[in-house]
Write a protein that holds these residues in place. Sequence first.
Motif, short mmCIF file in Angstrom:
data_model
loop_
_atom_site.label_atom_id
_atom_site.label_comp_id
_atom_site.label_asym_id
_atom_site.label_seq_id
_atom_site.Cartn_x
_atom_site.Cartn_y
_atom_site.Cartn_z
N ALA B 186 0.83 -1.20 0.00
CA ALA B 186 0.00 0.00 0.00
C ALA B 186 0.87 1.25 0.00
O ALA B 186 0.58 2.22 -0.71
N ARG B 187 1.94 1.21 0.78
CA ARG B 187 2.83 2.38 0.83
C ARG B 187 3.54 2.56 -0.51
O ARG B 187 3.64 3.67 -1.04
N ALA B 188 4.00 1.46 -1.08
CA ALA B 188 4.74 1.57 -2.34
C ALA B 188 3.83 2.08 -3.47
O ALA B 188 4.21 2.94 -4.25
N PHE B 189 2.63 1.53 -3.53
CA PHE B 189 1.72 1.87 -4.63
C PHE B 189 0.90 3.13 -4.35
O PHE B 189 0.21 3.62 -5.24
N GLU B 190 0.94 3.58 -3.10
CA GLU B 190 0.10 4.73 -2.70
C GLU B 190 -1.37 4.42 -2.93
O GLU B 190 -2.10 5.17 -3.58
N VAL B 191 -1.78 3.27 -2.44
CA VAL B 191 -3.19 2.87 -2.49
C VAL B 191 -3.60 2.44 -1.09
O VAL B 191 -2.74 2.21 -0.23
N PRO B 192 -4.92 2.36 -0.81
CA PRO B 192 -5.36 1.92 0.52
C PRO B 192 -4.91 0.49 0.80
O PRO B 192 -4.77 -0.32 -0.12
N ARG B 193 -4.72 0.20 2.06
CA ARG B 193 -4.48 -1.20 2.44
C ARG B 193 -5.66 -2.05 2.01
O ARG B 193 -6.81 -1.63 2.10
N GLY B 194 -5.37 -3.25 1.53
CA GLY B 194 -6.44 -4.15 1.13
C GLY B 194 -6.83 -4.02 -0.33
O GLY B 194 -7.58 -4.84 -0.84
N ALA B 195 -6.30 -3.02 -1.03
CA ALA B 195 -6.63 -2.86 -2.45
C ALA B 195 -6.22 -4.13 -3.22
O ALA B 195 -5.18 -4.72 -2.95
N ALA B 196 -7.07 -4.53 -4.14
CA ALA B 196 -6.79 -5.75 -4.90
C ALA B 196 -5.70 -5.49 -5.93
O ALA B 196 -5.78 -4.55 -6.72
N CYS B 197 -4.67 -6.33 -5.90
CA CYS B 197 -3.56 -6.20 -6.84
C CYS B 197 -3.39 -7.50 -7.62
O CYS B 197 -3.49 -8.59 -7.06
N LEU B 198 -3.12 -7.36 -8.90
CA LEU B 198 -2.83 -8.53 -9.71
C LEU B 198 -1.42 -9.03 -9.40
O LEU B 198 -0.48 -8.25 -9.30
N GLN B 199 -1.31 -10.34 -9.22
CA GLN B 199 -0.01 -10.93 -8.93
C GLN B 199 0.24 -12.08 -9.89
O GLN B 199 -0.65 -12.85 -10.20
N ILE B 200 1.44 -12.17 -10.38
CA ILE B 200 1.82 -13.34 -11.18
C ILE B 200 3.05 -13.99 -10.58
O ILE B 200 3.94 -13.31 -10.03
N GLU B 201 3.05 -15.31 -10.61
CA GLU B 201 4.23 -16.06 -10.18
C GLU B 201 4.74 -16.81 -11.38
O GLU B 201 3.99 -17.56 -12.01
N ARG B 202 5.99 -16.59 -11.71
CA ARG B 202 6.53 -17.12 -12.95
C ARG B 202 7.73 -18.02 -12.64
O ARG B 202 8.66 -17.61 -11.96
N ARG B 203 7.67 -19.22 -13.18
CA ARG B 203 8.78 -20.16 -13.03
C ARG B 203 9.40 -20.41 -14.39
O ARG B 203 8.69 -20.64 -15.36
N THR B 204 10.71 -20.40 -14.44
CA THR B 204 11.41 -20.49 -15.72
C THR B 204 12.41 -21.64 -15.70
O THR B 204 13.14 -21.82 -14.72
N TRP B 205 12.43 -22.40 -16.78
CA TRP B 205 13.39 -23.48 -16.95
C TRP B 205 14.23 -23.24 -18.20
O TRP B 205 13.79 -22.59 -19.15
N ALA B 206 15.44 -23.77 -18.17
CA ALA B 206 16.26 -23.82 -19.39
C ALA B 206 16.70 -25.27 -19.56
O ALA B 206 17.36 -25.83 -18.68
N GLN B 207 16.31 -25.88 -20.64
CA GLN B 207 16.63 -27.29 -20.90
C GLN B 207 16.24 -28.17 -19.73
O GLN B 207 17.00 -29.05 -19.32
N GLY B 208 15.10 -27.94 -19.15
CA GLY B 208 14.60 -28.78 -18.08
C GLY B 208 15.14 -28.45 -16.70
O GLY B 208 14.70 -29.02 -15.71
N VAL B 209 16.07 -27.52 -16.62
CA VAL B 209 16.66 -27.15 -15.32
C VAL B 209 15.99 -25.88 -14.82
O VAL B 209 15.93 -24.88 -15.53
N PRO B 210 15.47 -25.91 -13.57
CA PRO B 210 14.84 -24.69 -13.04
C PRO B 210 15.85 -23.57 -12.91
O PRO B 210 16.97 -23.78 -12.45
N ILE B 211 15.45 -22.40 -13.33
CA ILE B 211 16.35 -21.25 -13.34
C ILE B 211 15.96 -20.24 -12.28
O ILE B 211 16.78 -19.80 -11.48
N THR B 212 14.70 -19.87 -12.29
CA THR B 212 14.29 -18.76 -11.44
C THR B 212 12.79 -18.83 -11.15
O THR B 212 12.02 -19.38 -11.92
#
Lengths: 231, 231
Positions: B186-212
């Motif tokens: 809320a402080r970072a975005f300057e929005v009220p606490r509890g405001a709905a934010c879109l979140q994505i979690e992304r997992r990346t592989w290279a040649q089958g090996v987890p990267i990040t």
Amino acid sequence: MTLPLYEQIRRDLEGRIVSGEWPPGTRIPFEHELTARYGCARMTAGRALAALAEAGLIERRRRAGSFVARPRPRAMVMDVPDLDAEIAARTGSYAFSLTLRAIRAPTDANERALAGQGDLIELAGEHRSGQSVLLVERRLIALAAVPAAVDYDAADCSPGRWLLSHVPWSRIETRFDAVNADAALARAFEVPRGAACLQIERRTWAQGVPITIVRQVFAPGAVDLIATAGN
Amino acid sequence: MTLPLYEQIRRDLEGRIVSGEWPPGTRIPFEHELTARYGCARMTAGRALAALAEAGLIERRRRAGSFVARPRPRAMVMDVPDLDAEIAARTGSYAFSLTLRAIRAPTDANERALAGQGDLIELAGEHRSGQSVLLVERRLIALAAVPAAVDYDAADCSPGRWLLSHVPWSRIETRFDAVNADAALARAFEVPRGAACLQIERRTWAQGVPITIVRQVFAPGAVDLIATAGN
DNA sequence: TAGTGGTCTAGACCACAGC
DNA sequence: CTGTGGTCTAGACCACTAA
């Protein structure tokens, strides 16, 4: 089980690229060189290179040759979730219930962009698994584009599945967003007011003609929306 | 501007399919019939049909022929947003600032799945446009898979862009979610606490090996995440 | 078993971009 | 200009499978 020759060539070249043996910028052998190396016709080698170019692994330039492309943002592929089937498979029980059905004229610019001068059908409903509501949706369908929609009967399946099986769409655009649950959503999902819910707005075209707009709000934690790219 | 012959054929056939002139199940003319109709070689007609099959518009069966496929859930394509470039293009000013950088051992099962026995790098930071924070991210990188990550310097670009240009990924998985803004968000975005934010979690592989693994939370209304399919 | 699609060849011509 | 990729042809053989 023997792979086609063009596929063997494609895999061989792909292996040299992803392994780093041929780093970005490396010039790939010319087609006529590949014909000598693999003992094939130029069309066969060209077919392998065309597939690599299609996948974005190489870039081809006349007169210059084919070069290993730099890693760059690629496209991500996401299955259009067939919610009915998915929920049924996960929970064993699925139902869609219609809460609103109306035929009316468009009222704002957004709706006029969909239906033009014609009427549209407005449908609202809930996707349920057992007692719990997983998804609430509100959909507009351009009646002129899908005249058969007047015969849609919610008893057999959800509007999305009905449309999917009756209209061959040519383009879908999906926007992701997050919304705070209002009173109605909170009651439907049995969550506190203000709870963050994932929302998607999906616009569908067939042959360039707008067909439908649907806004779907997911119950928190109800469904995993996952997109994948690559293999 | 004259299109290749195979592309003209493909578009002609596609038009008859999406217009409904050839409904699902209809048998498409055999390749040898198309050679007569369009005055081309069989390979050229076959190339058009192969493209339609690739797009899922037709199904091909030996001895039987090619048939218009039933509309079915297709895949959706989404560009992996290059946030740096996108934000810079939209607003003219972009900056990424690092708020946390640590090298440590994995602490839970999730992190061990990424890094195995090796260490991982934890990075947290904010993507800014002008004064406003558009995106907050927290990222874990498997050090064994990307040794060069120790040299990453946040001064020149964001971790995502750095990784994208240094590691040719072979698979990305993205999960979409919605979260209520906590005090820090809320402080970072300057929005009220509890405001709905879109979140994505992304997992990346290279040649089958987890990267990040990266979790990114978007400021409400900051960025449009849009996926498209078809044309 | 006959006919389809899947693959492949050995040529060819052309547009176009580096040289 | 020259050589590359892009396209196209008129054949061919084969695997598969529906009739």
